[in-house]
Scaffold this motif. Sequence first.
Motif, PDB file in Angstrom:
ATOM      1  N   HIS A 104       0.813  -1.219   0.000  1.00 14.86           N
ATOM      2  CA  HIS A 104       0.000   0.000   0.000  1.00 14.86           C
ATOM      3  C   HIS A 104       0.844   1.266   0.000  1.00 14.86           C
ATOM      4  O   HIS A 104       0.655   2.148  -0.833  1.00 14.86           O
ATOM      5  CB  HIS A 104      -0.946   0.019   1.204  1.00 14.86           C
ATOM      6  N   LEU A 105       1.790   1.356   0.938  1.00 12.54           N
ATOM      7  CA  LEU A 105       2.604   2.571   1.029  1.00 12.54           C
ATOM      8  C   LEU A 105       3.717   2.579  -0.002  1.00 12.54           C
ATOM      9  O   LEU A 105       4.260   3.631  -0.324  1.00 12.54           O
ATOM     10  CB  LEU A 105       3.185   2.690   2.448  1.00 12.54           C
ATOM     11  N   ARG A 106       4.043   1.415  -0.541  1.00 11.29           N
ATOM     12  CA  ARG A 106       5.137   1.241  -1.515  1.00 11.29           C
ATOM     13  C   ARG A 106       6.470   1.638  -0.891  1.00 11.29           C
ATOM     14  O   ARG A 106       7.307   2.304  -1.524  1.00 11.29           O
ATOM     15  CB  ARG A 106       4.880   2.020  -2.810  1.00 11.29           C
ATOM     16  N   ALA A 107       6.657   1.235   0.349  1.00 11.31           N
ATOM     17  CA  ALA A 107       7.896   1.491   1.081  1.00 11.31           C
ATOM     18  C   ALA A 107       8.650   0.178   1.232  1.00 11.31           C
ATOM     19  O   ALA A 107       8.256  -0.681   2.030  1.00 11.31           O
ATOM     20  CB  ALA A 107       7.597   2.095   2.453  1.00 11.31           C
ATOM     21  N   PRO A 108       9.713  -0.040   0.473  1.00 15.00           N
ATOM     22  CA  PRO A 108      10.434  -1.314   0.537  1.00 15.00           C
ATOM     23  C   PRO A 108      11.121  -1.541   1.870  1.00 15.00           C
ATOM     24  O   PRO A 108      11.562  -0.595   2.537  1.00 15.00           O
ATOM     25  CB  PRO A 108      11.459  -1.200  -0.600  1.00 15.00           C
ATOM     26  N   LYS A 109      11.200  -2.799   2.226  1.00 16.38           N
ATOM     27  CA  LYS A 109      11.840  -3.191   3.484  1.00 16.38           C
ATOM     28  C   LYS A 109      13.348  -3.001   3.403  1.00 16.38           C
ATOM     29  O   LYS A 109      13.989  -3.352   2.409  1.00 16.38           O
ATOM     30  CB  LYS A 109      11.533  -4.665   3.763  1.00 16.38           C
ATOM     31  N   ILE A 110      13.916  -2.461   4.472  1.00 20.87           N
ATOM     32  CA  ILE A 110      15.365  -2.497   4.645  1.00 20.87           C
ATOM     33  C   ILE A 110      15.730  -3.747   5.435  1.00 20.87           C
ATOM     34  O   ILE A 110      16.623  -4.496   5.080  1.00 20.87           O
ATOM     35  CB  ILE A 110      15.879  -1.232   5.344  1.00 20.87           C
ATOM     36  N   MET A 111      14.995  -3.973   6.522  1.00 22.68           N
ATOM     37  CA  MET A 111      15.157  -5.219   7.272  1.00 22.68           C
ATOM     38  C   MET A 111      13.972  -5.401   8.205  1.00 22.68           C
ATOM     39  O   MET A 111      13.260  -4.454   8.534  1.00 22.68           O
ATOM     40  CB  MET A 111      16.468  -5.260   8.051  1.00 22.68           C
ATOM     41  N   THR A 112      13.735  -6.643   8.610  1.00 22.49           N
ATOM     42  CA  THR A 112      12.699  -6.947   9.588  1.00 22.49           C
ATOM     43  C   THR A 112      13.353  -7.427  10.868  1.00 22.49           C
ATOM     44  O   THR A 112      14.522  -7.805  10.901  1.00 22.49           O
ATOM     45  CB  THR A 112      11.746  -8.050   9.092  1.00 22.49           C
ATOM     46  N   LYS A 113      12.556  -7.417  11.926  1.00 26.66           N
ATOM     47  CA  LYS A 113      13.034  -7.949  13.200  1.00 26.66           C
ATOM     48  C   LYS A 113      13.500  -9.400  13.032  1.00 26.66           C
ATOM     49  O   LYS A 113      14.440  -9.849  13.683  1.00 26.66           O
ATOM     50  CB  LYS A 113      11.916  -7.888  14.237  1.00 26.66           C
ATOM     51  N   MET A 114      12.854 -10.117  12.129  1.00 25.01           N
ATOM     52  CA  MET A 114      13.189 -11.519  11.887  1.00 25.01           C
ATOM     53  C   MET A 114      14.677 -11.703  11.596  1.00 25.01           C
ATOM     54  O   MET A 114      15.293 -12.678  12.014  1.00 25.01           O
ATOM     55  CB  MET A 114      12.368 -12.025  10.700  1.00 25.01           C
ATOM     56  N   GLU A 115      15.254 -10.744  10.895  1.00 23.55           N
ATOM     57  CA  GLU A 115      16.655 -10.855  10.493  1.00 23.55           C
ATOM     58  C   GLU A 115      17.615 -10.555  11.636  1.00 23.55           C
ATOM     59  O   GLU A 115      18.809 -10.829  11.545  1.00 23.55           O
ATOM     60  CB  GLU A 115      16.932  -9.908   9.322  1.00 23.55           C
ATOM     61  N   LEU A 116      17.091  -9.992  12.731  1.00 24.16           N
ATOM     62  CA  LEU A 116      17.943  -9.627  13.857  1.00 24.16           C
ATOM     63  C   LEU A 116      17.797 -10.586  15.031  1.00 24.16           C
ATOM     64  O   LEU A 116      18.423 -10.410  16.060  1.00 24.16           O
ATOM     65  CB  LEU A 116      17.623  -8.199  14.321  1.00 24.16           C
ATOM     66  N   LYS A 117      16.935 -11.594  14.891  1.00 24.11           N
ATOM     67  CA  LYS A 117      16.777 -12.562  15.974  1.00 24.11           C
ATOM     68  C   LYS A 117      17.959 -13.515  16.009  1.00 24.11           C
ATOM     69  O   LYS A 117      18.455 -13.941  14.979  1.00 24.11           O
ATOM     70  CB  LYS A 117      15.486 -13.369  15.792  1.00 24.11           C
ATOM     71  N   THR A 118      18.372 -13.869  17.205  1.00 26.07           N
ATOM     72  CA  THR A 118      19.459 -14.836  17.340  1.00 26.07           C
ATOM     73  C   THR A 118      18.928 -16.269  17.354  1.00 26.07           C
ATOM     74  O   THR A 118      19.668 -17.207  17.150  1.00 26.07           O
ATOM     75  CB  THR A 118      20.259 -14.585  18.628  1.00 26.07           C
ATOM     76  N   SER A 119      17.627 -16.410  17.623  1.00 29.79           N
ATOM     77  CA  SER A 119      16.999 -17.729  17.532  1.00 29.79           C
ATOM     78  C   SER A 119      15.518 -17.507  17.317  1.00 29.79           C
ATOM     79  O   SER A 119      15.008 -16.403  17.450  1.00 29.79           O
ATOM     80  CB  SER A 119      17.219 -18.552  18.812  1.00 29.79           C
ATOM     81  N   THR A 120      14.786 -18.575  16.999  1.00 24.34           N
ATOM     82  CA  THR A 120      13.363 -18.440  16.720  1.00 24.34           C
ATOM     83  C   THR A 120      12.557 -18.113  17.967  1.00 24.34           C
ATOM     84  O   THR A 120      11.377 -17.818  17.866  1.00 24.34           O
ATOM     85  CB  THR A 120      12.813 -19.729  16.087  1.00 24.34           C
TER      86      THR A 120
END
Length: 301
Positions: A104-120
């Motif tokens: 909707h906003l057309r704002a591409p992701k730089i990163m998500t929290k998912m990429e900064l987790k050390t484990s699931t």
Amino acid sequence: MLETKISTDFLNLFYHEIKDFEVPGCSSKINLFTLRIENNQFTYHQLVKNLTHCIVPFCLSNKELEEFKNNYGIFVIAVEKLRDYESNDGELGEILLFCLLESHLRAPKIMTKMELKTSTNDYVKGSDGVHLLKIDEQNYQLIFGESKLNGDYQKGLYQAFKSINDFITRKNNNINHEIGLINTHLQRESVSEEMYKFLKRIIIPSAADEELNKDNAFGIFVGFDLKLDPTMVKLPNSDFRRKVRQQIKETVEKEINYIEKKINDYNLFGYTFYVYTIPFINLDETRKRVIKNLKVANNDF
């Protein structure tokens, strides 16, 4: 250079009940999306089907997407990063916020929290994702995500704005620390040296570079539990759709002044807020069931 991964087709799942409504006196826009209704039910089956295609770019960095693009197991690599559905209270909100900011906003992701987790099972304190919005050739916004799933819509808004204020004002793990963290992770996210230099120039701007301006903004997602009169399911399909959509719209509209109040309470006038809302029926059960379906590549709705 940095492109969105979620098509505007994702929005076809929803009735767009409130469109970019500007909160009076605030740099804020509200959007209400209601999942399409069929046979007096929300079409969760279609939501899961579409999220299956969204989960890979949500979980993986741009560099990982490039690395695994020809790997048939890329979906498995992605969903392994999701938490176990039994203890998963918030990831559905994070995924939907990601999809809405991109589609909707057309704002591409730089990163998500998912990429900064050390484990699931390890949640990182900070935003629920970071996106970049190009306003014009000179001005950009770094959008920090905040998602809340709460049975009560106003309580969800309260939690979101309180978290944002804490994120801005606390001494540790605050917005400035996160910007520094993003900066250190740019190499992982950038697929080329050109992209890396471009993002770094925006995220850590120089006052000497007057060609670029960056401001911080927030994307807020609030999912709430829609309480329906049990007799409504007996209504003819068209009546059910009309009454449910009207009830949802009224629920959100009556809290617009509350959004303005929280911005005023925390003196957040210098920030832009993009507020997204989606209602659910049986929220606690539904959010876990959706994540379970994504993790096992199933669709039992």
